[in-house]
Scaffold this active site. Structure first.
Site, PDB file in Angstrom:
ATOM      1  N   ASP A  26       0.830  -1.195   0.000  1.00  0.00           N
ATOM      2  CA  ASP A  26       0.000   0.000   0.000  1.00  0.00           C
ATOM      3  C   ASP A  26       0.870   1.254   0.000  1.00  0.00           C
ATOM      4  OD1 ASP A  26      -2.146  -1.723   0.181  1.00  0.00           O
ATOM      5  OD2 ASP A  26      -2.322  -1.518   2.358  1.00  0.00           O
ATOM      6  N   LYS A  27       0.289   2.346  -0.397  1.00  0.00           N
ATOM      7  CA  LYS A  27       1.033   3.605  -0.506  1.00  0.00           C
ATOM      8  C   LYS A  27       1.726   3.978   0.797  1.00  0.00           C
ATOM      9  CE  LYS A  27       0.459   8.463  -1.914  1.00  0.00           C
ATOM     10  NZ  LYS A  27      -0.491   9.474  -2.441  1.00  0.00           N
TER      11      LYS A  27
END
Length: 235
Positions: A101-102
């Site tokens: 995920d970011k």
């Protein structure tokens, strides 16, 4: 492989630049000029650019210490991607193995070798991934046991379980999983009434993140390390 992809990787060009070469009739496949970028390139075909034979680069395997704030993608019109962090002549041939995920940090592998990538990412291969999570609340024994037995994620029909969970001091926990579902670790802790505040991937299979790599740094894997990802770390 499409012709524009082949030319892009062989000449380290952007896909748009490769398409310009193709439209300009600079590219031949087995002696024939090809002007359609989507034309598939047969195995063992001889591809030339202005009468010079061009070839795909050899297999590449990298580890990246992914920082927060970049996405696990090859390109994006508005956000920085993990490829933006890598200075290599054949960076455009690479793709992330799975994704983080970011806002998740830690070990991310990249390669241009599809079979190796698939062996790591495919759920049936059962390659363990180890995460260190900082939680909003301390993890209690009941929740830890529930995670090991399995929890039902929103929108899923089958239970998802941690293969191991380690309760650590100061709101931390270490979790090992074999799948790679969307936001899986965060959703698993949410299912037991907790919230992940920070998430860091430490290991894939038997390969740990190089502790000398600072966030945003990368290096090539050794030949041994390319196989270590498939090793059983508990053996």
């Amino acid at each position: 492989m499409r012709l524009d992809q082949f030319v892009s990787q062989a000449l380290t060009l952007s896909r748009k630049q490769a398409q310009q070469f193709i439209r300009a009739k600079c590219i031949t496949v087995n002696g024939q000029i090809v002007t359609q970028a989507s034309t598939p390139v047969p195995d063992q075909a001889q591809v030339c650019c202005e009468d010079e034979i061009i070839r795909l680069p050899g297999a590449l395997y990298l580890m990246l210490h992914k920082p927060s704030g970049v996405i696990s993608a090859t390109e994006d019109p508005s956000q920085r991607t993990v490829l933006d962090l890598i200075q290599h002549p054949h960076v455009q041939t690479l793709h992330p193995v799975g994704r983080l995920d970011k806002d998740t940090t830690g070990l991310l592998l990249l390669t241009n070798e599809g079979q190796w990538s698939h062996r790591i990412s495919a759920p049936r291969q059962q390659v363990p991934k180890v995460y260190l999570a900082k939680l909003a609340e301390p993890l209690n024994r009941v929740a830890a046991k529930q995670l090991e037995l399995g929890v039902r994620l929103h929108g899923e029909t089958q239970l998802v379980a941690a293969s191991s969970i380690e309760m650590l001091p100061e709101h931390y926990a270490r979790l090992t999983i074999h799948e790679g579902k969307y936001h899986q670790v965060k959703r698993m802790f949410a299912a037991v009434g907790n919230r992940v505040e920070q998430l860091h991937r430490e290991r894939i299979g038997g390969l740990s993140l190089d502790p000398t790599l600072m966030a945003g740094e990368w290096r090539l894997l050794t030949e041994l390390e390319t196989q270590l990802v498939f090793a059983d770390p508990s053996a």
